[in-house]
Every structure is written in structure tokens, then in C-alpha cells.
Design a protein around this motif. Structure first.
Motif, PDB file in Angstrom:
ATOM      1  N   GLN A 284      31.129  37.391  44.418  1.00  0.00           N
ATOM      2  CA  GLN A 284      31.646  37.002  43.419  1.00  0.00           C
ATOM      3  C   GLN A 284      31.719  37.563  42.021  1.00  0.00           C
ATOM      4  O   GLN A 284      32.055  38.004  41.079  1.00  0.00           O
ATOM      5  CB  GLN A 284      30.123  36.143  42.691  1.00  0.00           C
ATOM      6  N   ARG A 285      31.179  39.033  43.184  1.00  0.00           N
ATOM      7  CA  ARG A 285      30.775  40.264  42.030  1.00  0.00           C
ATOM      8  C   ARG A 285      32.058  40.994  42.047  1.00  0.00           C
ATOM      9  O   ARG A 285      32.601  41.371  40.882  1.00  0.00           O
ATOM     10  CB  ARG A 285      30.045  41.380  42.782  1.00  0.00           C
ATOM     11  N   MET A 286      32.884  40.979  43.071  1.00  0.00           N
ATOM     12  CA  MET A 286      34.180  41.297  42.760  1.00  0.00           C
ATOM     13  C   MET A 286      34.719  41.052  41.526  1.00  0.00           C
ATOM     14  O   MET A 286      36.233  41.485  41.178  1.00  0.00           O
ATOM     15  CB  MET A 286      35.044  41.278  44.352  1.00  0.00           C
TER      16      MET A 286
ATOM     17  N   VAL B 170      32.812  48.374  43.066  1.00  0.00           N
ATOM     18  CA  VAL B 170      31.502  47.169  42.857  1.00  0.00           C
ATOM     19  C   VAL B 170      30.621  48.030  44.180  1.00  0.00           C
ATOM     20  O   VAL B 170      29.296  47.017  43.702  1.00  0.00           O
ATOM     21  CB  VAL B 170      31.845  45.866  43.915  1.00  0.00           C
ATOM     22  N   LEU B 171      30.620  48.240  44.864  1.00  0.00           N
ATOM     23  CA  LEU B 171      29.623  48.643  45.881  1.00  0.00           C
ATOM     24  C   LEU B 171      29.275  50.274  45.620  1.00  0.00           C
ATOM     25  O   LEU B 171      27.808  50.683  45.755  1.00  0.00           O
ATOM     26  CB  LEU B 171      29.744  48.485  47.562  1.00  0.00           C
TER      27      LEU B 171
ATOM     28  N   ASP C  15      28.778  35.371  47.242  1.00  0.00           N
ATOM     29  CA  ASP C  15      27.915  36.224  46.664  1.00  0.00           C
ATOM     30  C   ASP C  15      28.629  37.790  46.267  1.00  0.00           C
ATOM     31  O   ASP C  15      28.767  37.852  44.970  1.00  0.00           O
ATOM     32  CB  ASP C  15      26.726  36.423  47.000  1.00  0.00           C
ATOM     33  N   LEU C  16      28.824  38.485  46.985  1.00  0.00           N
ATOM     34  CA  LEU C  16      29.712  39.437  47.190  1.00  0.00           C
ATOM     35  C   LEU C  16      30.919  39.764  46.844  1.00  0.00           C
ATOM     36  O   LEU C  16      31.494  40.059  45.880  1.00  0.00           O
ATOM     37  CB  LEU C  16      29.809  40.443  48.290  1.00  0.00           C
TER      38      LEU C  16
ATOM     39  N   ARG D 155      27.964  53.473  43.329  1.00  0.00           N
ATOM     40  CA  ARG D 155      27.447  53.833  41.942  1.00  0.00           C
ATOM     41  C   ARG D 155      27.521  55.606  42.197  1.00  0.00           C
ATOM     42  O   ARG D 155      27.711  56.414  43.314  1.00  0.00           O
ATOM     43  CB  ARG D 155      25.671  53.423  41.919  1.00  0.00           C
TER      44      ARG D 155
ATOM     45  N   LEU E 126      33.973  38.988  39.081  1.00  0.00           N
ATOM     46  CA  LEU E 126      33.425  39.686  37.896  1.00  0.00           C
ATOM     47  C   LEU E 126      34.114  40.860  37.433  1.00  0.00           C
ATOM     48  O   LEU E 126      34.151  41.236  36.090  1.00  0.00           O
ATOM     49  CB  LEU E 126      32.026  39.485  38.132  1.00  0.00           C
ATOM     50  N   ALA E 127      34.227  41.787  38.102  1.00  0.00           N
ATOM     51  CA  ALA E 127      34.756  43.084  38.068  1.00  0.00           C
ATOM     52  C   ALA E 127      35.588  43.622  38.196  1.00  0.00           C
ATOM     53  O   ALA E 127      36.515  44.143  37.498  1.00  0.00           O
ATOM     54  CB  ALA E 127      34.287  44.208  39.304  1.00  0.00           C
TER      55      ALA E 127
END
Length: 483
Positions: free
Chosen positions: A336-338, A190-191, A333-334, A193, A340-341
Motif C-alpha cells: 500500500q505504501r508503494m 519507499v524504504l 501494508d508495504l 530516507r 501511494l508513492a
């Protein structure tokens, strides 16, 4: 498929100490060092080694030295030549299918004492928790069983534990994972790239730097020492120079050194991370296993403002490794990103394991009290015995954790580990813990076993040290036979 190439520069970083402690011809020392890297798992099977000329330039030796080293590895079965692919790492036929002696994973023969994983046997409370958890199974069966967020009751008790430790936490800040390693890998995806800098400690937990590399991260190391801990100035300078996307740290009872980051260094880390926009990921899997003194507050409880701090915890070290429950504490919020991934890698944490953990987490303090008594005895036994019987070693007495990070004084860790395995004790060499190799002067020694096994381990290490003469010469040329 074309084999992945190990660059000459990367190979040279892994081979930093290849000549130290050896009076063998250069090509033999180089082939032995490369063989250990393969056995160690630091150079994976199927990887293509650098071209002879490139590696010779990177190491500052003649091309003939590299060519002869490669030829020796081919004759021993550790390299095969493929048309158009060069020299590809291979495992000799007599070793194929046998367990890797130094990787932290894998299974070894039942007669061996496997100390590659520093872990405790299950706490007595685990069996009791299983019995209590069974009462909740009928209610759990009413659901579909796919749970990517975490059981609400478990998230509540984890949040309460953080609050008890001085970090007020709401269940909405918790996501439950399949162990801490799963949490690390998910956060890396997630964090990070591809090409992002990732600050990691050196040495560090091996599977963490593997996860960040697999996510495409470019690792930047900062040193940690068992005696002096972190160099705060170097830590700040590295953060400012590289502006990493993530800083992965173990501030409490660092694995493998056992060091604990002082409050002033923590504040400097967080202030600099805030300035560089770096997310600090604090791995606390060892954090509560303190033997001496009082624990520090969790890193996220620091008064430094505007720092993004993510906490990782686990049930494995305190309760039992077979209970595959970990968690992440972060802002919603973080999380939630996790979430989704997450489905691309797994579809949820096992419900039954969560029910057991829900019973155990509120009993953490009682379990830790018994663990401290056991670990104190183990640490004092192992540290005392090693200091007495191998006085040339530097054997720290850590304030907690599960291991001591022993300084051998010479770059012979892999040779020592191979010699010990020949007598039935399997350890992880120091090089396993280096993001770019190295640490051949160190050995992580657990003190988590029963008294008889601790005595056996020390006996074997003393004999293995005598066998290699403290310089690795005693087993050069015969590493494959020892595996």
C-alpha cells in the motif's frame, strides 16, 4: 546550475588500482584512469572533479601529478574549466553523440556485438502468448487502462508460481511493476530516507545501487565471491554495525558472480536483519535460471521468524527483455505504501504486456526446460574455450544464470573492454558492478548468444588480451581513439 562535486574521498575509492599494471609516469596513469571512469560512466558528464590539492592528498601523490593529469584530460577534451566551477567532466567533440562503449544502456552500431546486457532472445512461447492474449483485449478496453496494482489474473498466476516453489502466496501480496528495475527504484523511494544505510553486495547489479543512491541511501558493501560466495560472519557483522534500513541481496544465482547463498547463511541473514529492523529485499531476477542442481526455496520461505522479506521477480530474464513486467511480493501494508508513492513516477503497468505475461507465467516450467538446455551448451562452450585459450584467467563454471565472472589476475578490465570494442565486441567492465568502483580484475562474460557469436567473442577477447599484453600498457594513451 552549479555542477555536482565528486569528493576527493569518492574519487580515491574509484581510483583504487590506478597505478597497478602501469609503468607510465604517474600523471599519465592517473589521467588514463580518470578517462576510463568517464568512458565507463562511473564519473558522469557534468560532474566537477575534486580540487587538485584535495585529490593529491587522498591519493598520496603530489599536487603536480594531479595538475598534470587534469591538464592532459583538458587537452584531450575530457575536462573543461568553468569560472567558479573548477574542472568539469566533458565528452570530447569527436565523441559527442556517439554511444558510450561501456555503459549498460545506450545503443551501439549495428555491426557491433553488444554483450553489455546479459539477456536471452525471446522464448518461442512469447509469440504464442501474444496471440492468446489478443483474445482478452476487448475486455481490457472496457477499462481506463491506468493500472498501478496489476491485472488480477496476472497477480493470481504469479502468486501460484510462488506457491509451487514452496512459498505460499496470495494475490493480495503481489503488485505488478514495469520490470524489476522499476520495482527496485520504487522500493528504494519507499524504504530509504536520505542518509539511511543500505547494505548491498559487492559486486552487484549496477542499476540497483544507482537506485538506492538516488533515493539518498548510504551504501555499505559486503563481498561476494564467485567461488566462496558470502562471508556469513562479515555479513552479520556489517548488519549489526550499520543497522541498515534495507539489505538488497541476490541470494539465488547472484549477478554477476553466479553464487547461490547457502541455507545457513540465509537463516543468519534473516535472523540478524530481524534483530536490526532491516528490510531484506531479495532480487530473484536470475533465480530460476538454474542449469545444474536443484533450486533453493525462495528467501521468504525461510523458517526464521519476524524477518521482513520483500521478493522481486521479473519476466525479462526467463521470457524476453522486451516484456517489461516485474513484480513485488510483500505484505499488503508495504504494498500500500508503494501504491501511494507510485503515481509520482508512473501511472501504471502497460495492460497489453500484462495480458501476455498472464499467458506466459503458468508455462514457466516448460520455458525453463528449454532455456536450461541452451544455457548449459553456452556456458560449457564459453567456459571451456576461455580456460583453454586464456589459461591464466580464472573462469568459474556457474550453476546457472547468464554469465561467468572471470578473474583476470590483473586490474585491466577497462583496458581489455576498450581493446575488444575496437574489434567490434562490446562488454561491460568489472568496475561497472562495484558500488564504489573497483573490480578492475574481473570481467563479466555472457554465454547467452548463438554459437557463432560465442566463438567471435572468445576470438576477440584472446586477441584483445594479447594486444594489451595482459597489463593494459598496449592501449595507454589512446583510450579515446578506441572508443
Amino acid at each position: 546550475m552549479t555542477p555536482v562535486l565528486l569528493s576527493a574521498r569518492s574519487a580515491a575509492l574509484l581510483l583504487t588500482d590506478w597505478r597497478d599494471g602501469s609503468d607510465a609516469p604517474a600523471y599519465e596513469a592517473l589521467s588514463d584512469a580518470l578517462r576510463v571512469l568517464v568512458i565507463d560512466g562511473r564519473v558522469p558528464l557534468g560532474v566537477r572533479l575534486p580540487a587538485e590539492r584535495g585529490l593529491a592528498e587522498a591519493l598520496g601523490v603530489s599536487r603536480t601529478t594531479v595538475a598534470n593529469a587534469y591538464a592532459r584530460l583538458r587537452s584531450d577534451g575530457f575536462l573543461v574549466s568553468l569560472r567558479g566551477s573548477g574542472s568539469v567532466v566533458h565528452l570530447p567533440r569527436e565523441l559527442a553523440g556517439r554511444p558510450d562503449p561501456e555503459r549498460l544502456g545506450g545503443v551501439v552500431d549495428g555491426g557491433l556485438l553488444d554483450l553489455r546486457k546479459a539477456a536471452l532472445h525471446a522464448a518461442p512461447e512469447v509469440a504464442e502468448a501474444v496471440e492468446r492474449a489478443v483474445r482478452h483485449v476487448p475486455a481490457a478496453l472496457a477499462g481506463i487502462g491506468y493500472d498501478t496494482v496489476g491485472d488480477p489474473g496476472l497477480r493470481a498466476v504469479i502468486a501460484e508460481r510462488y506457491t509451487e516453489r514452496g512459498l505460499p502466496t496470495d494475490p493480495s501480496q503481489i503488485v505488478v511493476t514495469i520490470g524489476a528495475q522499476h520495482a527496485i527504484a520504487l522500493l528504494a523511494r519507499v524504504l530509504v530516507r536520505r542518509g539511511d544505510a543500505v547494505l548491498v553486495e559487492s559486486p552487484t547489479y549496477p542499476h540497483a545501487h544507482e537506485a538506492f543512491r538516488e533515493a539518498g541511501g548510504r551504501l555499505v558493501g559486503v563481498p561476494v565471491d564467485a567461488h566462496t560466495g558470502w562471508d556469513a560472519s562479515a555479513l552479520e557483522t556489517t548488519l549489526r554495525r550499520t543497522a541498515p534500513a534495507v539489505a538488497y541481496v541476490m541470494p539465488e544465482l547472484h549477478n554477476p558472480t553466479g553464487a547461490t547463498m547457502p541455507a545457513a547463511t540465509r537463516e543468519r541473514l534473516l535472523a540478524t536483519a530481524a534483530a536490526t529492523g532491516t528490510v531484506v529485499v531479495a532480487d530473484e531476477t536470475m533465480g530460476e535460471l538454474r542449469i545444474d542442481g536443484s533450486p533453493e526455496l525462495p528467501l521468504a520461505a525461510s523458517a526464521v521468524p519476524s524477518s521482513t522479506v520483500v521478493m522481486i521477480g521479473s519476466a525479462a530474464k526467463v521470457f524476453w527483455g522486451g516484456l517489461r513486467i516485474g513484480w513485488v511480493r510483500a505484505e499488503p501494508d508495504l504494498l500500500q505504501r508503494m501504491l501511494l508513492a507510485r503515481p509520482s513516477g508512473d501511472l501504471g503497468t502497460p495492460v497489453l504486456d500484462q495480458l501476455v505475461a498472464r499467458e506466459l507465467v503458468p508455462r514457466t516450467a516448460a520455458v525453463l526446460e528449454a532455456r536450461r538446455t541452451f544455457l548449459r551448451a553456452g556456458r560449457d562452450d564459453v567456459v571451456g574455450a576461455l580456460r583453454t585459450r586464456l589459461p591464466e584467467w580464472d573462469v568459474p563454471s556457474p550453476a546457472g544464470g547468464l554469465t561467468t565472472w572471470v578473474g583476470l589476475g590483473r586490474p585491466v578490465s577497462s583496458a581489455l573492454v576498450l581493446a575488444a570494442r575496437a574489434e567490434g565486441v562490446v562488454l561491460a567492465s568489472g568496475g561497472v558492478f562495484g558500488p564504489d568502483g573497483g573490480f578492475e580484475r574481473f570481467l563479466r562474460v555472457p554465454f547467452t548468444t548463438a554459437p557463432a557469436d560465442r566463438e567471435r567473442m572468445v576470438d576477440v577477447l584472446e586477441r584483445a588480451w594479447a594486444r594489451i599484453g595482459g597489463d593494459g600498457v598496449g592501449i595507454r594513451g589512446s583510450l579515446a581513439a578506441v572508443v
